[in-house]
Design a protein around this motif. Structure first.
Motif, PDB file in Angstrom:
ATOM      1  N   GLY A  70       2.929  18.887 -38.071  1.00  0.00           N
ATOM      2  CA  GLY A  70       3.507  18.987 -39.401  1.00  0.00           C
ATOM      3  C   GLY A  70       4.262  20.277 -39.604  1.00  0.00           C
ATOM      4  N   SER A  74       6.509  17.270 -43.285  1.00  0.00           N
ATOM      5  CA  SER A  74       5.370  16.415 -43.632  1.00  0.00           C
ATOM      6  C   SER A  74       5.751  14.937 -43.555  1.00  0.00           C
ATOM      7  CB  SER A  74       4.889  16.743 -45.042  1.00  0.00           C
ATOM      8  OG  SER A  74       5.895  16.439 -46.000  1.00  0.00           O
ATOM      9  N   VAL A  95      -3.565  16.227 -37.390  1.00  0.00           N
ATOM     10  CA  VAL A  95      -2.397  17.083 -37.576  1.00  0.00           C
ATOM     11  C   VAL A  95      -2.599  18.363 -36.780  1.00  0.00           C
ATOM     12  CG1 VAL A  95      -0.972  18.340 -39.228  1.00  0.00           C
ATOM     13  CG2 VAL A  95      -1.991  16.128 -39.855  1.00  0.00           C
ATOM     14  N   LEU A  99       1.094  22.403 -41.413  1.00  0.00           N
ATOM     15  CA  LEU A  99       1.501  21.218 -42.178  1.00  0.00           C
ATOM     16  C   LEU A  99       2.312  21.690 -43.371  1.00  0.00           C
ATOM     17  CD1 LEU A  99       1.540  18.230 -42.764  1.00  0.00           C
ATOM     18  CD2 LEU A  99      -0.647  18.478 -43.963  1.00  0.00           C
TER      19      LEU A  99
END
Length: 338
Positions: A70, A74, A95, A99
């Motif tokens: 990320g 996003s 992830v 992010l």
């Protein structure tokens, strides 16, 4: 487009092309395509960063575990979250790296909940689990107003010098993180903002002041806030916005180049934009390029409002991506648009 890239992996074959290679065609999709490949799709793109044209051959995806970065966007994660319930098998998403724009992930999760999809996740938004056997619900949905587009109108009103100027917008959910960040920024600049439920009212003619803002929570609002800051007293710093490099245009370097052309004093950084405000306005009288980017066009239009000789914007057709009637609405609000 990235959200559609994810869903398209359910099809036997689809190819994505663009008529705008210098804007949409420059957006990287590598991380998302790598994740789709890990789920069983065959992805072919242009260049190492996954630019358009892109061909995806899918239709037989499997669940399991997949990782996604990320750090640049996003939207890669959102694309996988929308795809996951349609795979037919459980999927776990992890992830890695940073992010960006977590507020947009919260919006994605809200939409999925409204559609009847259960997504288990941790508080840090690093691990997601989507069970098999879920289905999107057929029902009537209420689509709320778009805060980045609202930000353009609010910023336009905020830079006006007439204290009688006022704009009222409705259907803006007050609990959305992007809205909270936007209203906080406008108030910090000294704008007269009132929020009552889903209604936002802003009165112009106030003296604006410079701010420091972590822009990650309202990343798509930053170009128009930068434009407003050009007419605030003192210096403004918008930081943690590296993701703006990877939008329809380079919304840091391209925006600063055009703002400078208009007479604004702005400095681009890798992860920030620094603005030295000029409350007296700028000279203008030049042609500026929207770089095929709707958000840049909105920002430049705001600067045009405080230009002594106005601005001529080129490439205005790209405003249709998010707000086709933007210039018409400005006219209705009393702005001279030719």
């Amino acid at each position: 487009m990235r959200l559609v890239l994810g869903i398209s992996a359910l099809l036997p074959e689809v190819t994505f092309v663009t008529d705008h290679p210098q804007s949409l065609g420059r957006r990287p999709n590598r991380e998302l395509l790598e994740a789709l490949t890990a789920l069983g799709a065959d992805c072919a793109a242009t260049g190492e960063e996954g630019h358009l044209p892109i061909t995806i051959r899918g239709g037989k995806l499997h669940g399991g575990r997949v990782t996604i970065s990320g750090a640049r966007s996003s939207q890669y994660l959102s694309a996988l979250l929308f795809l996951a319930p349609l795979i037919g098998e459980p999927l776990e998403i992890t992830v890695v790296d940073d992010l960006k724009s977590q507020a947009l992930i919260h919006i994605t999760l809200h939409v999925l909940r409204e559609a009847g999809i259960v997504v288990e996740h941790d508080a840090a938004l690093r691990h997601f689990s989507i069970a098999a056997g879920q289905h999107y619900q057929t029902r009537e949905y209420s689509v709320p107003g778009d805060y980045p587009s609202a930000a353009a109108l609010l910023s336009a009103c905020a830079v006006t010098t007439d204290p009688a100027s006022q704009i009222t917008l409705t259907r803006l959910r007050p609990d959305e993180e992007i809205g909270v960040e936007l209203m906080g920024a406008l108030r910090a600049m000294g704008a007269d903002v009132v929020v009552e439920g889903e209604m936002v009212r802003l009165r112009g003619g106030r003296r604006l002041r410079g701010i420091e803002m972590n822009g990650d929570g309202a990343i798509d609002c930053i170009p128009v806030l930068v434009a407003a800051a050009c007419f605030a007293e003192g210096e403004s710093v918008f930081y943690n916005i590296e993701g703006l490099h990877y939008k329809e245009s380079d919304r840091i370097n391209d925006l600063c180049m055009e703002l400078r052309r208009a007479g604004c004093i702005v400095t681009p950084r890798d992860d920030a934009i620094i603005v030295r405000g000029q409350p007296q306005g700028v000279e203008g009288g030049v042609v500026v390029d929207g770089h095929s980017d709707h958000r840049l066009l909105m920002a430049l239009a705001i600067v045009g409002l405080r230009s002594n000789r106005g601005l001529t914007l080129v490439g205005t057709g790209h405003i249709a991506k998010s707000y086709p009637h933007f210039f018409e609405d400005l006219q209705q609000l009393g702005v001279e648009v030719r």
